[in-house]
Design a protein around this motif. Structure first.
Motif, PDB file in Angstrom:
ATOM      1  N   HIS A 174       1.688 -18.925 -24.430  1.00 61.95           N
ATOM      2  CA  HIS A 174       2.219 -17.761 -25.415  1.00 61.95           C
ATOM      3  C   HIS A 174       2.590 -18.330 -26.726  1.00 61.95           C
ATOM      4  O   HIS A 174       2.387 -19.874 -26.864  1.00 61.95           O
ATOM      5  CB  HIS A 174       3.627 -17.350 -24.744  1.00 61.95           C
ATOM      6  N   SER A 176       5.505 -18.879 -28.119  1.00 58.78           N
ATOM      7  CA  SER A 176       6.958 -19.271 -28.245  1.00 58.78           C
ATOM      8  C   SER A 176       6.734 -20.835 -28.512  1.00 58.78           C
ATOM      9  O   SER A 176       8.037 -21.097 -29.277  1.00 58.78           O
ATOM     10  CB  SER A 176       7.755 -18.997 -26.984  1.00 58.78           C
ATOM     11  N   ARG A 213      -4.254 -17.286 -20.706  1.00 54.84           N
ATOM     12  CA  ARG A 213      -3.914 -17.284 -19.308  1.00 54.84           C
ATOM     13  C   ARG A 213      -5.346 -17.065 -18.436  1.00 54.84           C
ATOM     14  O   ARG A 213      -5.854 -16.237 -18.799  1.00 54.84           O
ATOM     15  CB  ARG A 213      -2.780 -16.337 -19.182  1.00 54.84           C
ATOM     16  N   GLN A 226      -0.882 -13.037 -29.504  1.00 58.68           N
ATOM     17  CA  GLN A 226       0.536 -12.591 -29.385  1.00 58.68           C
ATOM     18  C   GLN A 226       1.147 -12.730 -30.912  1.00 58.68           C
ATOM     19  O   GLN A 226       0.770 -13.528 -31.738  1.00 58.68           O
ATOM     20  CB  GLN A 226       1.366 -13.439 -28.475  1.00 58.68           C
ATOM     21  N   GLU A 228       4.928 -13.932 -32.266  1.00 57.66           N
ATOM     22  CA  GLU A 228       6.337 -14.299 -31.937  1.00 57.66           C
ATOM     23  C   GLU A 228       7.485 -14.063 -33.105  1.00 57.66           C
ATOM     24  O   GLU A 228       6.607 -14.018 -34.115  1.00 57.66           O
ATOM     25  CB  GLU A 228       6.195 -15.706 -31.698  1.00 57.66           C
TER      26      GLU A 228
END
Ligand code: DAH
Length: 370
Positions: A174, A176, A213, A226, A228
């Motif tokens: 991710h 993050s 993933r 993504q 964030e």
């Protein structure tokens, strides 16, 4: 007639009669080239007595100048005639269709990224980036994933072979970890020039990028994107989070306003955690955002967990904030209706020319930046 006069008459006669520039060039070489007749005469001046040279010099030089001038004059004539002939013979047919030109297109994911970045930039968010190859600390530990806890497994992580020190790096699951790198001020690896350097609070960044993933079906690809978001300040609360996401979603989908709801969820790095859903209608076979009675999950979010702040050296008694993570490809599918996520990364140029965007389009008609 003297020999010189004979030579001159012969040469100028042939120059005048030369039928084309190639024939003229042959005469020039024959007369004025290195071993040409006129050049030989010029060379012979060197072995003459001074008296002889005095009379012959002007004669030979004069001959050379007149022959050279005759050649130049004829050359101009012949070139003009040859150009006229070419123009008369050649025809440009403007009615013929032009050969097809292959044009590239902007990939929908990149278009959606640009649109999202433009809206968040307009709201005052800075851009931060981090590496695709991460370590366990930034991807999990600092984000409050307990060691050996099954929460780590839920990400289906791609691990790299262990390094000499036994450490197994991984492809970040991710975006993050960029939160951690920003708050720890370590998002600037040597030699890289990430756009926003790490910083102390207050912090307001978004971080777009690739994530990975082990997953592949119509709605999952092993590599995806993504964005964030992280806001840290003294008095930031869930109301700010909701307002920010509502504003963003309305502008992204080019709507006056949207109806959204928070659904309680669990992320190790936020407390409380939520998923935000947006009102939609799927009855006609396609997803229409902003109408209907159904809900579509759109973003994971929450208030940054105090343990995450502590891992990054930020005092949770003084600072607090929210974070969110959008799936960019998913958002693109909702806005532009691509049926299968896997097609997005199959590198099929037919797909790209169908779903791609012009490189010259403004990032987003709804954005004040466009
Ligand atoms: N990292 C989460 C994921 O990949 C998404 C996410 C959820 C990011 C909540 C956040 C957040 O920053 O607060 O599933």
């Amino acid at each position: 007639m003297t020999d010189l006069a004979d030579l001159e008459a012969g040469l100028t006669g042939r120059v005048a009669a030369a039928p084309d520039t190639a024939a003229l060039e042959a005469i020039r070489v024959e007369a004025l080239g290195k071993t040409g007749a006129v050049s030989a005469l010029l060379k012979s001046l060197g072995s003459m007595s001074p008296d002889e040279r005095k009379t012959q010099g002007p004669l030979i030089n004069g001959l050379r100048d007149r022959v050279a001038a005759a050649i130049a004059g004829r050359k101009t004539e012949l070139e003009a005639a040859e150009l006229d002939a070419r123009l008369a013979a050649g025809r440009l047919d403007l009615s013929l269709p032009a050969p097809p030109r292959r044009r590239g297109a902007v990939h929908p994911t990149m278009q959606v990224m640009d649109e999202m970045i433009a809206i968040f930039a307009d709201m005052g968010f800075a851009l931060a980036e981090g590496p695709d190859i991460e370590d366990d600390f930034h991807n999990f530990t600092a984000l409050n994933f307990p060691p050996k806890h099954p929460a780590r497994e839920m990400h289906d992580t791609f691990f790299l072979n262990p390094g000499p020190d036994g450490e197994r790096k991984l492809l970040r699951t991710h975006t993050s970890p960029v939160q951690v790198r920003t708050m720890q001020k370590t998002n600037t690896p040597p030699g890289a020039s990430w756009i926003a350097a790490g910083q102390s609070p207050p912090i307001r960044i978004i971080s777009p990028g690739r994530t990975y993933r082990m997953d592949s079906d119509a709605t999952h690809t092993p590599m995806f994107h993504q964005i964030e978001g992280l806001v840290i300040d003294r008095e930031i609360h869930m109301g700010h989070l909701k307002w920010t996401l509502d504003q963003f979603i309305a502008r992204f989908f080019e709507l006056e306003s949207v109806v959204t709801r928070f659904r309680p969820h669990h992320f190790p790095f936020t407390e409380p955690s939520a998923e935000m859903d947006v009102q939609c209608d799927t009855s006609g076979g396609e997803v229409k955002i902003g109408q209907g009675t159904e809900w579509s999950e759109i973003v994971g979010c929450g208030m940054v967990h105090p343990n995450v702040l502590l891992s990054c050296g930020i005092d949770p008694d003084e600072w607090q904030g929210f974070a969110f993570g959008f799936g960019v490809d998913r958002l693109g599918r909702l806005k532009y209706g691509m049926p299968d996520l896997r097609d997005m990364f199959a590198s099929d140029t037919r797909w790209l020319s169908h779903y791609g965007f012009s490189a010259f389009a403004a990032p987003n008609p709804a954005s004040g930046l466009s």
